[in-house]
Design an enzyme around this catalytic site. Structure first.
Site: not given
Ligand code: NAD
Length: 351
Positions: A126, A189, A222, A246
């Site tokens: 972002y 991740k 995930d 988000d």
């Protein structure tokens, strides 16, 4: 006489003005003494001021330190960035807080969800550092990659800093301490993005040492998505970099009844802006139709923030009672009530 508060109010676009009117009415009925400073942002501001985020609006928030903000339509094709992202960046509102709690009476597959999402607001993908295909910047990075990036690619940069990561994890732990929470789960991740997401986990481990009474764990994003769908009751406070935050906050909003009941806050050093997670729902503008509860619960977070804890609790109890009764709910929660009827019902339950 109750303590007087001066608070910036941004009605916003689409259904925003109707929703914020409802909230003003409810807070006044709750006995609060608020002087609202009504400031423009979004489409209305663009027409009048030539910018969707006038300096006067930012100045008002800086002065009052607290704002309640209606949703703002992001003008498409005008070249303006999202006003929401700009407000967060201009005021350095580094933490986005999104409670996802299921209230009895909500139709959902779940009965036991009470998760607080803490999302880092200033970095990650972002940050707005992007290079168009064929641009000088993109070509330089492609050359630097030693052939790993295909020629002609578009490129977005994902910056993650130690300072911002430690700051957001500390915010999550401090929230946990103040609200009697038992566990903070950091989500990234890092098995793939070893430097950026790895740094976020490292920062989490370091900060966690200062809070020995609160459990700290790490999950890959995930796996976290699956865990949240299968056993959300196991999770308490989640802390995440911007993009995962988000996505997972919408996932969690879905677990507890959807956007109509999902509140939020953007918090920085000494300044905070409270807003629902949902957008301006433009197709329902002027129809007195959408659910005001997400904005009412955002106002409840605001009351907690300004020290009006008793009124905040009574407001939440009133919302919970209206949802439990199920007689005055809007279409998104399976009811037929108008927005103003839901607001009236909340007022009638205030103690
Ligand atoms: P949206 O949240 O406005 O609408 C998504 C869906 O949820 C629609 O079906 C809508 O009718 C419904 N919905 C939204 N709020 C609701 C409520 N209170 N009660 C019941 N149903 C509700 O998202 P969108 O359609 O993707 O975006 C519309 C505009 O809002 C866009 O310009 C977008 O940029 C902007 N937006 C602003 C914010 C913000 O100001 N924080 C957040 C998201 C989107």
């Amino acid at each position: 006489m109750n303590q007087k508060h001066t608070i910036t109010l941004i009605p916003g676009d689409g259904t925003g003005p109707e929703i914020t009117d409802c909230v003003k009415r409810i807070l006044s009925a709750a006995g609060l003494n608020i002087d609202w400073e009504i400031m423009p942002a979004g489409e209305t501001a663009l027409k009048e001021y030539g910018t969707p985020l006038p300096k006067e609006t930012l100045d008002s928030i800086r002065k009052n330190k607290v704002a309640l903000k209606g949703p703002i339509t992001t003008p498409i094709g005008t070249g303006f960035r999202s006003v929401n992202v700009s407000i967060r960046q201009e005021l350095n509102l580094f933490a986005c807080l999104r409670p996802c709690k299921i209230y009895r009476g909500i139709v959902s597959k779940y009965t036991d969800v009470d998760i607080i999402i803490v999302r880092e607001n200033t970095e990650d993908l972002y940050a707005g550092i992007e290079f168009e295909p064929g641009s000088e910047g993109a070509e330089k990075i492609i050359a630097l990659s030693g052939g790993k990036i295909r020629k002609g690619s578009a490129i977005s940069i994902k910056p993650i800093s130690k300072q911002a990561s430690e700051r957001i994890v500390r915010f999550a732990f401090e929230y946990a301490v103040r609200h009697g929470r038992r566990k903070v789960t950091s989500v990234t991740k890092a098995n793939i993005m070893k430097f950026t997401d790895g740094l976020f986990f490292d920062a989490g481990r370091g900060v966690a040492k200062d809070y020995p009474k609160i459990e700290y764990e790490e999950k890959l994003v995930d796996n976290m998505c699956m865990q949240l769908v299968q056993k959300p009751h196991l999770y308490d406070v989640l802390v995440l970099p911007n993009l995962y935050g988000d996505i997972l906050s919408d996932l969690c909003a879905g677990l507890v009844g959807g956007l109509g009941v999902a509140p939020g806050a953007n918090i920085g050093d000494g300044i905070a802006v409270f807003e629902a997670v949902h957008g301006s729902a433009p197709k329902y503008t002027g129809q007195n139709k959408v659910n005001p509860i997400a904005m009412v619960l955002s106002a409840e977070l605001m009351l907690e923030h300004i020290g009006e804890t008793q009124t905040a609790q009574s407001l939440e109890n009133a919302v919970a009672a209206v949802i439990r009764e199920g007689k005055h709910l809007t279409y998104d929660l399976g009811g037929t009530a108008k927005m103003s009827e839901t607001a009236d019902a909340i007022i009638s339950k205030l103690k």
